[in-house]
Design an enzyme around this catalytic site. Structure first.
Site, short mmCIF file in Angstrom:
data_model
loop_
_atom_site.label_atom_id
_atom_site.label_comp_id
_atom_site.label_asym_id
_atom_site.label_seq_id
_atom_site.Cartn_x
_atom_site.Cartn_y
_atom_site.Cartn_z
N ASP A 221 0.63 -1.05 0.49
CA ASP A 221 0.43 0.14 -0.06
C ASP A 221 1.04 1.03 -0.36
O ASP A 221 1.64 1.70 0.56
CB ASP A 221 -0.77 0.02 1.56
CG ASP A 221 -1.83 1.09 1.25
OD1 ASP A 221 -3.05 1.15 0.46
OD2 ASP A 221 -1.61 2.00 1.93
N GLU A 270 14.98 -15.09 -0.01
CA GLU A 270 15.03 -16.14 0.49
C GLU A 270 13.86 -17.42 1.46
O GLU A 270 14.72 -18.67 1.82
CB GLU A 270 15.60 -15.60 2.35
CG GLU A 270 17.04 -14.87 2.83
CD GLU A 270 16.48 -14.06 3.68
OE1 GLU A 270 15.52 -14.87 4.76
OE2 GLU A 270 17.04 -13.45 4.42
C1 NOJ Z 1 -3.79 2.84 -0.43
C2 NOJ Z 1 -5.56 2.05 -0.23
O1 NOJ Z 1 -5.46 1.60 -2.18
C3 NOJ Z 1 -6.75 2.90 -0.06
O2 NOJ Z 1 -7.96 2.27 -0.21
C4 NOJ Z 1 -6.72 3.54 1.18
O3 NOJ Z 1 -7.36 4.25 1.47
C5 NOJ Z 1 -4.89 4.61 1.23
N1 NOJ Z 1 -3.50 3.29 0.37
C6 NOJ Z 1 -4.65 5.04 2.77
O4 NOJ Z 1 -3.87 3.08 3.21
#
Ligand code: NOJ
Length: 543
Positions: A221, A270
């Protein structure tokens, strides 16, 4: 279709162990499960891991290679689980660690791989480290794991810099003791300080925890956000979200992030079974996206430039070429994606009008995507041709961006409505206890049950397309497509033994038939004079 041999490496043998390494990710079709909206096992109206486990055979039969699950970790759910309070625990609303273990084992037995979401840019404000940081007060070393700063102005009443949150408003919140902390997203999502060795160590340990659990990979993310420019300099512009995707900002796509991924790649390597990581990196260009997938970094990155392209032949051809050209020097596969839990579903988006729905165009777009070399991502429900739900009442909405109204995409709940499994029954088979967001009545006819065995349905189109991707040697593999001459608004490209024709014009087009029809997003007529491609139609041909 009997002339094509099934490729047995794509669905590996059943086992409790991570499935065998075969460069599987280079052309994998990866299905995104949004756990709260996929299937509800305990009847509380919210999807969960037992629900996903029950439905794994559906995903195997659909023909995908791997399943990526959005976060299911312990979380106050300020941003639907992207605010993690404990990275090694499952939120009780989704189940237990035992359920997660069972999910991974069941998936492997069915020949499916499991990719989990990792959220390293920020934690929840309920994470133990953040609570400690608040308790300890200004000057404490425990604050250095986040970005705490004194404010500007006579009494520190102004935020430390001018950065705006992706969800709208300032990206700083003031604490009771007067210091401010940084959050690129909601105030409940404080950003980690990735310069701090404890943060780096902690995430290496979290990676190992899940790798030891047997997961096959991670979706990272905000992979482009971890490292901030030295001194957290002002941007000097308002409406900074408009700069996203055009400029390198001091909080996004800083070169320092790549060192983090080099260290993670060493850990992934790994482990046996070719464990992978895919970057959610919104960068200004596909060329910068390619930096995330250099040989010693991550394996894949989402191709958001493709997702953002209109249904226009010239623009599509350009983005396809550019994407393939950008990845070739780093020898990484290109990825293709049309929908996910953050954007308007493509059945609605590609129609060009947020209130209309064009299932034909969506089907054509999906067949185009699945004909391209590289790895493709399918968001739950797109195989049913689900539209965006555009009329959710405000009182049911949960997206934090909606409540911070200036956010770029305050309407993400519309693509998160639980999916329909049956034509009747409570929440169309999602679960026995209703659904956390209301489903439109028209979804009865779009349910898995209603579409199964209907050869004209979108679900059967996806099933057939994914079966052909397995059976046709080389479809999905390779690094380029060979464009053929075509009238304006039409795309024709060749892959070994295969041709794909796409009509993006609003009218039927007649072409010479390049071979025998394998699959078509709409009925086509082939005569001695050629083929009449209806508007918004993609056809796969064996040649
Ligand atoms: C990207 C995620 O896909 C989204 O849903 C989220 O709100 C933001 N990152 C923050 O984590």
């Amino acid at each position: 279709m009997t002339q094509y041999l099934a490729d047995s490496t794509r669905h590996p043998h059943a086992s409790d162990q991570p499935v065998a390494a075969t460069d599987w990710w280079r052309d994998a079709v990866i299905y995104q499960v949004y756990p709260r909206s996929f299937a509800d096992g305990n009847g509380d109206g919210m999807g969960d891991i037992p629900g996903v486990r029950e439905r794994l055979p559906y995903l195997r039969d659909l023909g995908v290679d791997a399943v990526w699950l959005s976060p299911f970790y312990a979380s106050p759910q300020a941003d639907a689980g992207y605010d993690v309070a404990d990275y090694r625990a499952i939120d009780p609303m989704f189940g237990t660690l035992h359920d997660a273990d069972g999910l991974i084992r069941d998936a492997h037995r069915l020949g499916l791989r499991i990719i989990v979401d990792l959220v390293p840019n920020h934690s929840s404000d309920q994470h133990e480290w953040f609570k400690q940081a608040l308790r300890e007060g200004p000057g404490s070393p425990l604050r250095q794991r986040y970005h705490f700063r004194p404010g500007k102005g006579e009494n520190g009443e102004l935020p430390p810099n001018d950065w705006e949150s992706i969800f709208g408003g300032p990206s700083w919140t003031r604490t009771e003791d007067g210091e401010w902390y940084l959050h690129l997203f909601a105030p409940e999502q404080p950003d980690f300080n990735w310069e701090h060795p404890a943060v780096q160590d902690e995430f290496r340990s979290i990676l190992r925890f899940w790798l030891d659990m047997g997961v096959d990979g991670f979706r990272i993310d905000v992979a482009h956000g971890l490292v901030k420019a030295d001194g957290l300099p002002d941007i000097g512009a308002h409406e900074q979200l408009k700069l996203l995707g055009n400029d390198v900002l001091p909080f996004f796509d800083q070169d320092g992030v790549h060192e983090v991924y080099r260290s993670w790649r060493r850990i992934l390597d790994e482990y046996d079974g070719e464990r992978i990581a895919v970057a959610e990196a919104w960068t200004p260009t596909v060329e910068r996206t390619a930096n995330y997938v250099r040989a010693d970094e991550l394996h894949q990155a989402f191709n958001f430039q493709y997702l953002g392209t209109k249904w226009d032949a010239t623009e599509l051809r350009e983005v396809i070429d550019r994407s393939l050209d950008a990845m070739r020097p780093v020898a990484a596969p290109t990825t293709w994606v049309l929908s996910n839990h953050d954007v308007v579903r493509h059945a609605t988006r590609l129609s060009g009008d947020e209130n209309s729905y064009d299932p034909h165009r969506a089907r054509a777009a999906s067949l185009l995507m699945l004909a391209l070399p590289g790895s493709a991502y399918v968001y739950q429900g797109e195989e049913l041709g689900l539209p965006e739900v555009t009329d959710l009442p405000d009182e049911v909405r949960q997206d934090p961006a909606f409540f911070r109204a200036a956010g770029q995409d305050g309407f993400r709940d519309g693509c998160r409505v639980p999916i329909p499994w049956t034509a009747e029954g409570s929440s169309y088979g999602f679960g026995s206890g209703g659904s956390w967001l209301p489903q439109p009545a028209s979804w009865a006819g779009l349910s898995v049950e209603a579409q199964t065995a209907d050869p004209a349905s979108t679900l059967e189109l996806y099933r057939a397309a994914l079966r052909l991707r397995r059976e046709l040697p080389g479809l999905g593999a390779g690094e380029s497509v060979q464009w053929q001459d075509a009238p304006e608004g039409v795309l024709v490209f060749r892959r070994p033994g295969f041709v794909c024709t796409v009509n993006t014009t609003g009218a039927p087009v007649t072409l010479p038939a390049p071979g025998t029809v394998l699959l078509s997003s709409a009925p086509v007529e082939v005569t001695a004079d050629g083929v009449v491609l209806p508007s918004d139609t993609t056809v796969w041909w064996a040649v």
